[in-house]
Design an enzyme around this catalytic site. Sequence first.
Site, PDB file in Angstrom:
ATOM      1  CB  ILE A  11     160.371  88.578  57.062  1.00 51.28           C
ATOM      2  CG1 ILE A  11     160.208  87.057  57.107  1.00 51.28           C
ATOM      3  CG2 ILE A  11     160.555  89.151  58.468  1.00 51.28           C
ATOM      4  CD1 ILE A  11     160.214  86.395  55.753  1.00 51.28           C
ATOM      5  CB  SER A  33     156.389  98.410  63.795  1.00 50.62           C
ATOM      6  OG  SER A  33     157.183  98.823  62.695  1.00 50.62           O
ATOM      7  NE  ARG A  34     162.679 102.097  64.917  1.00 54.24           N
ATOM      8  CZ  ARG A  34     163.956 102.256  64.575  1.00 54.24           C
ATOM      9  NH1 ARG A  34     164.634 103.314  65.022  1.00 54.24           N
ATOM     10  NH2 ARG A  34     164.557 101.384  63.801  1.00 54.24           N
ATOM     11  CE  LYS A  87     166.235  83.723  57.742  1.00 56.81           C
ATOM     12  NZ  LYS A  87     167.206  84.512  56.966  1.00 56.81           N
TER      13      LYS A  87
END
Length: 310
Positions: A11, A33-34, A87
């Site tokens: 996303i 981020s990994r 969301k």
Amino acid sequence: MKIALVGIGKIAVDQHVPVIAGSSDWDLAATVSRHGAVEGVEAFTDMGAMLEARSDIRVVSLCLPPVPRFDYAMQTLKAGRHVMLEKPPGATIAECHALEAAAREAGLSIYATWHSRHADMVAAAKVWLAEKVLRSLTVTWKEDVRRWHPGQAWIWEPGGLGVFDPGINALSIVTEILPDDIHVTHAELDVPENCQTPIGARIAFHHPKGAQVSAVFDWRQEGDQTWEIEAVTEAGTLKLSDGGAVMEVDGTRTGDAAPLGGEYPRLYDRMAQLVSKGGIDMDLRPMTLVTDALAIGRRHAVAAFFEGPQ
């Protein structure tokens, strides 16, 4: 404003990154981020390290799965930064209330985003329904989980919501366009025997003025995808399709945007407004409906789900 994007998954890559790049309000200054990164943007693998190194970043947009999101959001607020939440805004209602309270205490903005509310024709549908007597409303939200959530095993674990991950999009529209609040009275949930969350759901709602309100969610749809809401009133029938991008009133069609078209730019416009005014937007009604359906829903075991061939 400089913004950091946390969680570089599908996303984020499909929507958040291009929208930020095309906005005059935002400068994507860092990612956390990994596994993912954005070319040309400073990348971190640790949230605390990013917050410490980049004191110039005022806003953090969290695109992580819902279960770990609370810790990242609270860490961000404690560092004095504004928070934007993909969301659903969290894994539980209580943690969302805790985040809002922390933001208010710190004088920071926090935004629980519902991208489907910003589909092209949702605002027009709300206006049309405002003075009508509703007789019935039906939601049909059916899509192919393999197409939209490849490799996302977290959605089948507790807190991952399963089919309610897309279903909450429909409920965010319903709670926006209806002038009266509804609540869940009955739910039937299809749960794969190897999963913790449902792949299908059928829900009935109480409407305070007696209208019949129901929803069907399914993640096993092949071929054309279905994202529709139909409202029958004493003055005609309104239908939203393509996730709210198209509206029909008694067969007369309005809107030609593609599904998801314009939704994320409007989210980031709204976040810019909130930060400039010190505002908070944490409407939890869609999430409340989902958690209530999960709480009282009758579970039915169905065939195991496997993303690829077995």
